[in-house]
Design a protein around this motif. Structure first.
Motif, short mmCIF file in Angstrom:
data_model
loop_
_atom_site.label_atom_id
_atom_site.label_comp_id
_atom_site.label_asym_id
_atom_site.label_seq_id
_atom_site.Cartn_x
_atom_site.Cartn_y
_atom_site.Cartn_z
N ASP A 1 0.81 -1.23 0.00
CA ASP A 1 0.00 0.00 0.00
C ASP A 1 0.84 1.27 0.00
O ASP A 1 0.29 2.38 0.08
CB ASP A 1 -0.93 0.01 1.21
CG ASP A 1 -2.22 -0.76 0.98
OD1 ASP A 1 -2.45 -1.19 -0.17
OD2 ASP A 1 -2.99 -0.95 1.94
N ASP A 2 2.16 1.14 -0.08
CA ASP A 2 3.02 2.31 -0.08
C ASP A 2 3.06 2.91 -1.49
O ASP A 2 3.62 2.30 -2.41
CB ASP A 2 4.44 1.94 0.36
CG ASP A 2 5.31 3.16 0.63
OD1 ASP A 2 5.04 4.22 0.01
OD2 ASP A 2 6.25 3.06 1.43
N GLN B 1 -6.53 -10.26 0.36
CA GLN B 1 -5.67 -9.07 0.46
C GLN B 1 -6.05 -8.38 1.76
O GLN B 1 -7.10 -7.76 1.86
CB GLN B 1 -5.84 -8.16 -0.75
CG GLN B 1 -7.27 -7.93 -1.20
CD GLN B 1 -7.35 -6.97 -2.37
OE1 GLN B 1 -6.73 -5.90 -2.37
NE2 GLN B 1 -8.12 -7.35 -3.38
N TYR C 1 1.90 0.27 5.85
CA TYR C 1 1.50 -0.07 4.49
C TYR C 1 1.62 -1.57 4.19
O TYR C 1 1.47 -1.98 3.04
CB TYR C 1 2.35 0.71 3.49
CG TYR C 1 2.13 2.20 3.52
CD1 TYR C 1 0.85 2.73 3.43
CD2 TYR C 1 3.20 3.08 3.62
CE1 TYR C 1 0.64 4.10 3.45
CE2 TYR C 1 3.01 4.46 3.63
CZ TYR C 1 1.72 4.96 3.54
OH TYR C 1 1.52 6.32 3.56
N VAL D 1 -4.86 -5.99 5.11
CA VAL D 1 -3.92 -5.07 5.76
C VAL D 1 -3.42 -5.72 7.04
O VAL D 1 -4.20 -6.23 7.84
CB VAL D 1 -4.61 -3.72 6.07
CG1 VAL D 1 -3.65 -2.81 6.83
CG2 VAL D 1 -5.08 -3.07 4.79
N SER E 1 0.27 1.94 -6.32
CA SER E 1 -1.01 1.60 -5.71
C SER E 1 -1.06 0.09 -5.53
O SER E 1 -0.34 -0.66 -6.20
CB SER E 1 -2.18 2.04 -6.59
OG SER E 1 -2.21 1.29 -7.79
N ARG E 2 -1.93 -0.36 -4.63
CA ARG E 2 -2.09 -1.80 -4.45
C ARG E 2 -2.63 -2.45 -5.72
O ARG E 2 -2.31 -3.60 -6.04
CB ARG E 2 -3.02 -2.10 -3.27
CG ARG E 2 -3.02 -3.58 -2.90
CD ARG E 2 -4.16 -3.99 -1.98
NE ARG E 2 -4.26 -3.18 -0.78
CZ ARG E 2 -5.15 -3.39 0.17
NH1 ARG E 2 -6.03 -4.39 0.05
NH2 ARG E 2 -5.21 -2.61 1.23
N GLU E 3 -3.46 -1.72 -6.45
CA GLU E 3 -4.05 -2.29 -7.66
C GLU E 3 -2.98 -2.68 -8.67
O GLU E 3 -3.15 -3.65 -9.41
CB GLU E 3 -5.03 -1.30 -8.27
CG GLU E 3 -5.83 -1.86 -9.46
CD GLU E 3 -6.50 -3.20 -9.15
OE1 GLU E 3 -6.36 -4.12 -10.00
OE2 GLU E 3 -7.12 -3.34 -8.09
N VAL F 1 0.73 -5.36 3.70
CA VAL F 1 -0.48 -6.08 3.29
C VAL F 1 -0.13 -7.54 3.04
O VAL F 1 0.95 -7.85 2.50
CB VAL F 1 -1.09 -5.48 2.00
CG1 VAL F 1 -2.33 -6.25 1.56
CG2 VAL F 1 -1.41 -4.01 2.20
#
Length: 257
Positions: A200-201, A225, A246, A227, A207-209, A248
């Motif tokens: 998530d950083d 997924q 961040y 956190v 982006s996580r995507e 995950v």
């Protein structure tokens, strides 16, 4: 005295020593300057950032260790539980071998740990990982030198692939998702994977995507997924952006070709 395995935390010891030494040096210089010239005591303000960083990384290392909150072992346990029993395992960025050895003590099969073991991480070395495996009396464990961005393995060679906070440390690929795609490449059809990283950083992955897309494009089917802070509490400074805010957990399976 019985020889014991050594599992350093993820915080570089050299970095902890550096910031404490800088803090002490600035304070001493301030005292000397203040004795000669009273306004020189104002230089103490320069020590504040160094002392803050030294405290943060020292407390972080303590919380990661068994003497503190044992966060490092707890994160590894999340990975062990998610991949389950298999035939052959790969741990990408194995460091001192702690996660791989935990897998070997929990499940049956063959186990391979890969790491680049760069000089800057002097507390981690292949010889140390091999020594730890011997002291832990685990069988069918091997360690290989290599880069996560160019894994020296065939497509689908492992039915279980894991990695813990290693992908963002890869230096020979600007796009960190390259190593993630490589990890999925070596997962066998129907095999399982479980990764923990700072997905998530935005400064690392955007982006996580982008991470999820890289996994899907490489043939991965994402089942989870999560956190990390929602799995167990992260007390200061573990919950800050520079540590594990961040982080995950991403796990799933490899689609059939």
């Amino acid at each position: 005295m019985r020889d014991m395995p050594s599992y350093p935390t993820w915080i570089k010891r050299s970095r902890i020593r550096l910031f404490w030494m800088l803090s002490v040096a600035i304070v001493l210089a301030t005292v000397v300057a203040g004795v000669v010239w009273r306004p020189g005591f104002a230089l103490a303000i320069l020590a504040v950032p160094c002392i803050y960083i030294a405290v943060v990384i020292s407390v972080t290392s303590w919380r990661l260790s068994p003497q503190g909150d044992d966060i490092q072992a707890k994160v590894h346990q999340q990975i062990v539980e998610r991949v389950g029993d298999g035939e052959n395992y790969l741990d990408i960025g194995c460091g001192s071998g702690e996660l791989l050895i935990k897998l070997a003590k929990t499940w049956s099969g063959k186990f391979v740990g890969l790491d680049y073991w760069p000089g800057e991480w002097g507390q981690f070395a292949q010889t140390q990982a091999e020594r730890n495996a011997k002291l832990e009396h685990v069988q069918r464990v091997a360690f290989v030198h290599g880069s996560a961005s160019r894994l020296p393995f065939s497509n689908g060679e492992f039915d279980r692939v894991v990695s813990c906070l290693a992908f963002h440390e890869v230096k020979d690929a600007d796009d960190k998702t390259v190593s993630i795609a490589e990890a999925i490449r070596v997962v066998a059809d129907g095999g399982r994977f479980a990764f923990v990283d700072l997905f998530d950083d935005p400064k690392i992955y955007g982006s996580r995507e982008r991470v999820l897309a890289a996994i899907r494009d490489a043939g991965g089917r994402i089942e989870e997924q999560t956190v990390l802070s929602s799995v167990f509490p992260l007390r200061w400074p573990m919950n800050t952006p520079k540590v594990l805010r961040y982080a995950v957990i991403i796990s799933g399976t490899k689609r059939a070709s």
